[in-house]
Design a protein around this motif. Sequence first.
Motif, PDB file in Angstrom:
ATOM      1  N   UNK A 177       0.811  -1.215   0.000  1.00 21.23           N
ATOM      2  CA  UNK A 177       0.000   0.000   0.000  1.00 21.23           C
ATOM      3  C   UNK A 177       0.848   1.271   0.000  1.00 21.23           C
ATOM      4  N   UNK A 178       2.168   1.108  -0.058  1.00 23.34           N
ATOM      5  CA  UNK A 178       3.085   2.234  -0.246  1.00 23.34           C
ATOM      6  C   UNK A 178       4.086   1.843  -1.320  1.00 23.34           C
ATOM      7  N   UNK A 179       4.665   2.839  -1.960  1.00 22.51           N
ATOM      8  CA  UNK A 179       5.625   2.611  -3.036  1.00 22.51           C
ATOM      9  C   UNK A 179       7.032   2.519  -2.456  1.00 22.51           C
ATOM     10  N   UNK A 191      -7.282   4.775   1.422  1.00 21.45           N
ATOM     11  CA  UNK A 191      -8.049   4.574   0.185  1.00 21.45           C
ATOM     12  C   UNK A 191      -7.617   3.304  -0.545  1.00 21.45           C
ATOM     13  N   UNK A 192      -6.321   3.042  -0.561  1.00 22.67           N
ATOM     14  CA  UNK A 192      -5.812   1.835  -1.210  1.00 22.67           C
ATOM     15  C   UNK A 192      -6.310   0.586  -0.492  1.00 22.67           C
ATOM     16  N   UNK A 193      -6.250   0.608   0.829  1.00 26.16           N
ATOM     17  CA  UNK A 193      -6.742  -0.531   1.618  1.00 26.16           C
ATOM     18  C   UNK A 193      -8.226  -0.750   1.347  1.00 26.16           C
ATOM     19  N   UNK A 194      -8.987   0.323   1.335  1.00 26.34           N
ATOM     20  CA  UNK A 194     -10.438   0.226   1.110  1.00 26.34           C
ATOM     21  C   UNK A 194     -10.741  -0.316  -0.280  1.00 26.34           C
ATOM     22  N   UNK A 233       4.918   4.155   9.432  1.00 24.89           N
ATOM     23  CA  UNK A 233       3.993   4.842  10.346  1.00 24.89           C
ATOM     24  C   UNK A 233       2.678   5.173   9.644  1.00 24.89           C
ATOM     25  N   UNK A 234       2.769   5.601   8.390  1.00 21.05           N
ATOM     26  CA  UNK A 234       1.556   5.956   7.656  1.00 21.05           C
ATOM     27  C   UNK A 234       0.759   4.734   7.212  1.00 21.05           C
ATOM     28  N   UNK A 235       1.414   3.576   7.112  1.00 20.63           N
ATOM     29  CA  UNK A 235       0.649   2.345   6.891  1.00 20.63           C
ATOM     30  C   UNK A 235      -0.235   2.098   8.110  1.00 20.63           C
ATOM     31  N   UNK A 236       0.315   2.264   9.290  1.00 16.87           N
ATOM     32  CA  UNK A 236      -0.463   2.065  10.517  1.00 16.87           C
ATOM     33  C   UNK A 236      -1.605   3.078  10.589  1.00 16.87           C
ATOM     34  N   UNK A 237      -1.287   4.356  10.366  1.00 17.87           N
ATOM     35  CA  UNK A 237      -2.323   5.392  10.431  1.00 17.87           C
ATOM     36  C   UNK A 237      -3.392   5.167   9.358  1.00 17.87           C
ATOM     37  N   UNK A 238      -2.959   4.808   8.155  1.00 16.21           N
ATOM     38  CA  UNK A 238      -3.908   4.544   7.074  1.00 16.21           C
ATOM     39  C   UNK A 238      -4.781   3.340   7.376  1.00 16.21           C
TER      40      UNK A 238
END
Length: 85
Positions: free
Chosen positions: A20-22, A36-39, A70-75
Motif C-alpha cells: 500500500x506504499x511505493x 483509500x488503497x486498503x479500502x 507509520x503511515x501504513x499504521x495510520x492509514x
Amino acid sequence: MQIWRDQFKWPEDKIIIPGVVDHTTPVVEPPEVVADTIINFANVCGRENVIAGTDCGMRWHAQAAWAKYENIVKGAELASARLWR
C-alpha cells in the motif's frame, strides 16, 4: 481493481497482503491515500481478507522508510474506522 471487482470473485478462505506504499520512492504517502488503497482492496476481497503491507523492503533513507511504515499504521486505522463502523 475494476476488473477484479467486476469479473472475479475472491475466494472466501484467502487473505491478501497488498503493498500500500511505493517502495521505489522516498515520497511518503499520506495516511488518507494508504486508507483509500486498503479500502479499494477490501471492496474487492472483503474487509476481513486484507492486511496492509509493502511490496518489498524499503531501500531509501531510514527516516522516509519509517515514515511510510507509520503511515501504513495510520492509514490502516482510518480504513478500519470506515470499513468496520
